[in-house]
Design an enzyme around this catalytic site. Structure first.
Site, PDB file in Angstrom:
ATOM      1  N   GLY A  98     -19.313  43.295  -7.744  1.00 10.92           N
ATOM      2  CA  GLY A  98     -17.916  43.402  -7.345  1.00 10.92           C
ATOM      3  C   GLY A  98     -17.388  42.544  -6.216  1.00 10.92           C
ATOM      4  CG  ASP A 139     -17.535  49.153  10.487  1.00  9.46           C
ATOM      5  OD1 ASP A 139     -16.535  49.201  11.232  1.00  9.46           O
ATOM      6  OD2 ASP A 139     -18.240  48.093  10.315  1.00  9.46           O
ATOM      7  CG  ASP A 157     -22.259  48.138   6.738  1.00 10.40           C
ATOM      8  OD1 ASP A 157     -23.383  48.441   7.130  1.00 10.40           O
ATOM      9  OD2 ASP A 157     -21.580  46.997   7.233  1.00 10.40           O
TER      10      ASP A 157
END
Length: 206
Positions: A98, A139, A157
């Site tokens: 993606g 984050d 992440d």
């Protein structure tokens, strides 16, 4: 069911049906945001604080067996291997097909509101699973959201993830543009509310 005729009954126009569906999506998003900041909250039992924000998913489901807004681990990238020992800590995660949400923002104009809400709702479902496991992401930003060709969203992440209520120290970790103000100063306990601030910033950019 996703069929609007069953969900909303007979309405006079497509515009009214669209407004009802949009109101439902916004209500779910607001419900989850309130839940992260004040405890777990449910549209199924209005006004009831079900558990503290560090409670487990099982405790939540014991009070609301069939919630309208269910945490979804499928919206979070899985961890295949990890090590916090040695000189080089690491996380191993699979490659996700993606494009990042940031690349979508760079190449297109702002998303239509229903699309933006659908994307953010999926990120919120992923965060709900992370928070239910006792962690924060740390984050949340468009660069850390992958959108597949079919529209499925994956939060990636986990390098800045922290256990809820741990203090990271005086050194800031994250992305200033999306970080909550109290996080920028450092020496703050990790709380789900910080992720929700970042999610709100992301929705504003969409």
């Amino acid at each position: 069911t996703s069929n609007p005729f069953y969900r909303f009954g007979r309405v006079d126009s497509d515009r009214e049906r669209y407004a009802l569906r949009l109101r439902e999506d916004v209500s779910d998003l607001v419900s989850y945001s309130v839940g992260c900041m004040c405890g777990r909250y449910s549209l199924d039992e209005p006004g009831l604080i079900l558990a503290d924000q560090w409670a487990t998913l099982q405790e939540y489901l014991a009070r609301v067996p069939s919630p309208t807004f269910m945490p979804d681990a499928d919206n979070v990238i899985p961890i295949l291997d990890a090590s916090a020992s040695g000189a080089s800590p690491y996380l191993v995660m699979p490659r996700i097909e993606g494009a990042t949400l940031q690349s979508h923002l760079d190449n297109t104009e702002c998303k239509p509101l229903p699309v933006a809400l659908w994307l953010v709702r999926q990120v919120a479902q992923g965060l709900s699973a992370v928070h239910a496991a006792g962690w924060i992401h740390g984050d949340v930003k468009p660069d850390n959201v992958v959108v597949a060709s079919g529209g499925h969203v994956t939060l990636i992440d986990l390098g800045f993830a922290a256990q809820i209520h741990t203090v990271s120290g005086s050194r800031f970790r994250g992305t200033p543009e999306y970080a909550a103000p109290e996080v920028l100063s450092g020496n703050m306990a990790a709380l789900p509310a910080a992720d929700m601030f970042s999610l709100g910033r992301m929705l504003w950019h969409l």
